[in-house]
Write an enzyme that holds these catalytic residues in place. Structure first.
Site, PDB file in Angstrom:
ATOM      1  N   THR B   1       0.843  -1.199   0.000  1.00 31.15           N
ATOM      2  CA  THR B   1       0.000   0.000   0.000  1.00 31.15           C
ATOM      3  C   THR B   1       0.871   1.240   0.000  1.00 31.15           C
ATOM      4  O   THR B   1       1.905   1.267   0.658  1.00 31.15           O
ATOM      5  CB  THR B   1      -0.905   0.016   1.245  1.00 31.15           C
ATOM      6  OG1 THR B   1      -1.639  -1.198   1.300  1.00 31.15           O
ATOM      7  CG2 THR B   1      -1.859   1.203   1.214  1.00 31.15           C
ATOM      8  N   ARG B  29     -12.213  -9.282  -3.005  1.00 35.53           N
ATOM      9  CA  ARG B  29     -11.969  -8.778  -1.651  1.00 35.53           C
ATOM     10  C   ARG B  29     -11.759  -7.252  -1.658  1.00 35.53           C
ATOM     11  O   ARG B  29     -11.034  -6.723  -2.490  1.00 35.53           O
ATOM     12  CB  ARG B  29     -10.745  -9.476  -1.070  1.00 35.53           C
ATOM     13  CG  ARG B  29     -10.333  -8.997   0.324  1.00 35.53           C
ATOM     14  CD  ARG B  29      -9.192  -8.007   0.277  1.00 35.53           C
ATOM     15  NE  ARG B  29      -8.653  -7.730   1.614  1.00 35.53           N
ATOM     16  CZ  ARG B  29      -7.725  -6.809   1.861  1.00 35.53           C
ATOM     17  NH1 ARG B  29      -7.215  -6.108   0.875  1.00 35.53           N
ATOM     18  NH2 ARG B  29      -7.306  -6.600   3.083  1.00 35.53           N
ATOM     19  N   ILE B  30     -12.399  -6.566  -0.739  1.00 37.75           N
ATOM     20  CA  ILE B  30     -12.211  -5.128  -0.575  1.00 37.75           C
ATOM     21  C   ILE B  30     -11.432  -4.897   0.710  1.00 37.75           C
ATOM     22  O   ILE B  30     -11.776  -5.440   1.762  1.00 37.75           O
ATOM     23  CB  ILE B  30     -13.563  -4.392  -0.486  1.00 37.75           C
ATOM     24  CG1 ILE B  30     -14.447  -4.709  -1.684  1.00 37.75           C
ATOM     25  CG2 ILE B  30     -13.339  -2.883  -0.349  1.00 37.75           C
ATOM     26  CD1 ILE B  30     -13.956  -4.201  -3.002  1.00 37.75           C
ATOM     27  N   GLY B  31     -10.408  -4.077   0.650  1.00 39.53           N
ATOM     28  CA  GLY B  31      -9.607  -3.777   1.836  1.00 39.53           C
ATOM     29  C   GLY B  31      -9.978  -2.440   2.447  1.00 39.53           C
ATOM     30  O   GLY B  31     -11.031  -1.864   2.162  1.00 39.53           O
ATOM     31  N   THR B  51      -1.950   1.819   6.433  1.00 40.06           N
ATOM     32  CA  THR B  51      -1.417   0.660   5.719  1.00 40.06           C
ATOM     33  C   THR B  51      -1.270  -0.493   6.691  1.00 40.06           C
ATOM     34  O   THR B  51      -1.065  -0.284   7.880  1.00 40.06           O
ATOM     35  CB  THR B  51      -0.062   0.987   5.063  1.00 40.06           C
ATOM     36  OG1 THR B  51       0.486  -0.207   4.491  1.00 40.06           O
ATOM     37  CG2 THR B  51       0.924   1.546   6.064  1.00 40.06           C
ATOM     38  N   GLY B  54      -5.805  -4.880   6.149  1.00 40.92           N
ATOM     39  CA  GLY B  54      -7.011  -4.112   5.873  1.00 40.92           C
ATOM     40  C   GLY B  54      -8.193  -4.452   6.750  1.00 40.92           C
ATOM     41  O   GLY B  54      -8.924  -3.557   7.186  1.00 40.92           O
TER      42      GLY B  54
END
Lengths: 181, 138
Positions: B1, B29-31, B51, B54
């Site tokens: 990140t 997948r969403i972080g 960072t 997540g």
């Protein structure tokens, strides 16, 4: 009161023994990006422009987990995400599930400025990117030998890792949290 | 990140974050990065880019918590960011933040975080680990 800037290239279990050939390019990119941001602030560019500029530069560096050099999903694809926010107005924009947009952070800003929405994802975000004419490239552009190696290592032990900053598999304790290596 | 936060001499703030997520993540997948208030947040008090892991950052609403501690509890940027990072599960969270009056904070509870900062007074830092031996002056 004065200007200030801070940036990061990821956090994780970065081993103190990180080889110099992996450390130096990242340090050099941090230095270059910091210099870029300082110059922009001294030139009175708005902070929103400055953070987008710096993050674009970081996205373009294959040594960091964003843009080119993004880590891979379990099937070897790239799904990038980004967001941007302005303090005084609380205007913001976000994108996720991108596989072809060279600079996701700039698309996030376009979501903020060109749509009534905050967040676009996957096919809708890719369609919006083409409508806006942002630079896109074939998905293979974003995949590097290092990210392929990282996925191979992670799959070998059936583990999800925090990006490239994780030490190599052989450096890890068997008792580490499986979610973060 | 990767991420960046900035404030100008008039106290205008902004934050930006971008990532590829986790190695070997599930498709779809969403972080934390695109979740406003988790991995990215800015208001008139501060700007934050986070960072790390997540899922932990989303649960902690990391970015918004820093801003809320400053806005409603009157904490300094350093105290607010230290509180949020120290109370996150160890090994999961790092962040960079700036305040409207030009303070900078870069705490993390992981082994290291690639980071850099500079202020108008001429101070700057580029570092990975906590040890001062890894700090360069521009």
């Amino acid at each position: 009161m004065g200007w200030a800037i801070a940036l990061h290239g990821g956090a994780g279990d970065i081993p103190l023994s990180l080889p110099v050939e992996r450390r130096l390019p990242r340090e050099e990119t941090l230095r270059r990006c910091l210099t870029l941001g300082i110059a922009a602030l001294k030139d009175n560019h708005p902070p929103l422009d400055v953070v987008e500029l710096v993050v674009c530069e970081l996205e373009n560096c294959p040594h960091f987990n964003a843009g080119r050099g993004s880590v891979l999903t379990t099937i070897g694809t790239v799904e990038m995400e980004a967001s941007i926010m302005e303090g005084n107005t609380k205007n913001c924009g976000a994108v996720s599930g991108l596989s072809t947009v060279v600079n996701p952070i700039s698309l996030a800003r376009l979501v903020m400025e060109k749509t009534p929405h905050i967040y676009l994802a996957f096919d809708g975000a890719e369609t919006f990117a083409r409508e806006q004419g942002v630079i896109t490239k074939d998905a293979s552009h974003f995949i590097t030998p290092e990210t392929i190696e990282r996925l191979t290592q992670a799959k070998a032990v059936n583990r999800v890792q925090i990006d490239y900053t994780q030490p190599a598999v052989e450096e890890l304790s068997e008792n580490c949290d499986s979610q973060i290596g | 990140t990767v991420g960046c936060v900035a404030v100008d001499g008039n106290g205008n703030l902004a934050a930006a974050t971008s990532t590829g997520g986790l190695v070997n993540k599930m498709v779809g997948r969403i972080g934390d990065t695109p979740i406003i208030g988790a991995g990215t947040y800015a208001n008139s008090f501060c700007a934050v880019s986070a960072t790390g892991k997540g899922e932990a950052i989303v649960r902690a609403t990391t970015g918004r918590d820093v801003a809320a501690l400053m806005e409603y509890k009157g904490l300094s940027l350093k105290d607010a960011t230290d509180y949020v990072v120290e109370n996150a599960p160890k090994g999961t969270t790092g962040l960079v933040a700036v305040s409207a009056n030009g303070e900078v904070a870069m705490p993390f509870n992981t082994t290291g975080m690639f980071r850099a900062c500079a202020k108008e007074d001429g101070t700057s830092e580029i570092a990975i680990w906590s040890s001062v031996q890894n700090v360069d002056e521009l």
